[in-house]
Structure formats: C-alpha cells, structure tokens
Design a protein around this motif. Sequence first.
Motif, PDB file in Angstrom:
ATOM      1  N   SER A   1       0.836  -1.211   0.000  1.00 35.90           N
ATOM      2  CA  SER A   1       0.000   0.000   0.000  1.00 35.90           C
ATOM      3  C   SER A   1       0.866   1.256   0.000  1.00 35.90           C
ATOM      4  O   SER A   1       0.549   2.234  -0.687  1.00 35.90           O
ATOM      5  CB  SER A   1      -0.970  -0.007   1.178  1.00 35.90           C
TER       6      SER A   1
ATOM      7  N   SER B   1       2.481   1.579  -3.543  1.00 35.46           N
ATOM      8  CA  SER B   1       1.460   1.946  -4.531  1.00 35.46           C
ATOM      9  C   SER B   1       1.105   3.423  -4.404  1.00 35.46           C
ATOM     10  O   SER B   1       0.952   4.125  -5.405  1.00 35.46           O
ATOM     11  CB  SER B   1       0.212   1.089  -4.357  1.00 35.46           C
TER      12      SER B   1
ATOM     13  N   THR C   1       5.522   1.159  -8.572  1.00 36.65           N
ATOM     14  CA  THR C   1       4.926  -0.130  -8.948  1.00 36.65           C
ATOM     15  C   THR C   1       5.967  -1.238  -9.010  1.00 36.65           C
ATOM     16  O   THR C   1       5.643  -2.400  -8.764  1.00 36.65           O
ATOM     17  CB  THR C   1       4.191  -0.035 -10.300  1.00 36.65           C
TER      18      THR C   1
ATOM     19  N   ALA D   1       6.219  -2.433  -5.492  1.00 35.10           N
ATOM     20  CA  ALA D   1       4.943  -3.039  -5.109  1.00 35.10           C
ATOM     21  C   ALA D   1       4.815  -4.425  -5.743  1.00 35.10           C
ATOM     22  O   ALA D   1       4.328  -5.368  -5.098  1.00 35.10           O
ATOM     23  CB  ALA D   1       3.783  -2.149  -5.533  1.00 35.10           C
ATOM     24  N   ASP D   2       5.260  -4.567  -6.986  1.00 28.57           N
ATOM     25  CA  ASP D   2       5.198  -5.863  -7.672  1.00 28.57           C
ATOM     26  C   ASP D   2       6.101  -6.887  -6.984  1.00 28.57           C
ATOM     27  O   ASP D   2       5.736  -8.057  -6.845  1.00 28.57           O
ATOM     28  CB  ASP D   2       5.605  -5.728  -9.146  1.00 28.57           C
TER      29      ASP D   2
END
Length: 150
Positions: free
Chosen positions: A67, A70, A75, A78-79
Amino acid sequence: MTSPIKDRITEDMKSAMRAKDAARLGTIRLLLAALKQKEVDERVVLDDTMVIAIVDKLIKQRKDSISQFSAAGRTDLADKETAELAVLEAYLPARLSAEQVAAEVAAIVAELGAAGPGDMGKVMGAVKTRLAGKADMGLVSAAVKQALSK
C-alpha cells in the motif's frame, strides 16, 4: 519435534534452488531467517502455530509495504512485494470465512458472558488463542466489535 510446516518450507527452499527460482528462493530464505531468529531469541523449537504467526506477521508487513509503494507510485517495488506475498500465503492454512469468524466470535462472547465494549480485551484474548492462524485478525477484531455493540 519439528514443525511440519517448517519442514515443508525447507523442502521448498531446496526445490527453488534446484529450479534456480531466485525470487521464490529469496522469499523462502527471508522466512527461514525470521523463523531461526525467533528460535534463537526465545530459545524455543517452533511449532506450527508459532510458524503461522510469523508467516502472518511477514504477510502483514508485505501488505503494508504494497500500500505504501502503490501510494508513492513505485509499482516496481509493489510488484516485488506482491510476489513475496504470494509465496508467503502458500504456507498459511485455509482461512475461515467472515461468516465462520462471526459465528466463532458469537460463541466465545456467549461463553464468556461478555456484555459490552468494556469486555473487548477479555473476548479478544480468548479469540486470539482459539483462532490464531485460522483467521485474519483484522477481520476477527471487527467481528468482536460488532458482537459487543449489539
């Protein structure tokens, strides 16, 4: 006596090494390091319940990171965290549904004779011991608040 889940994690590490799956291997090593740290710090041999609690903690950390990354527009990070999350979730037992959690909480509230929000601590203590590793504790907390507000 060793934990069957911990044994499975070790076997998965070996198979990830053989498959040269670097991302999976890194996550499994991270998990094993957390387990070893707990054993060394507390001088205990971990059972399945303790292993699940550690996996739960690592999953919560990943969700928080996802969170945050993001929100910051990262990204790529986050990935990476999402991939680690998927590997970690494989070690959790099947989770109770929201309805099952609500039913368990209602039974515990009835057993303890809890009446209102003032009994939240007493109920949460009993719920944590009974549902540890079987349900998402955020969902459990919400169910307890709902049950005690009636």
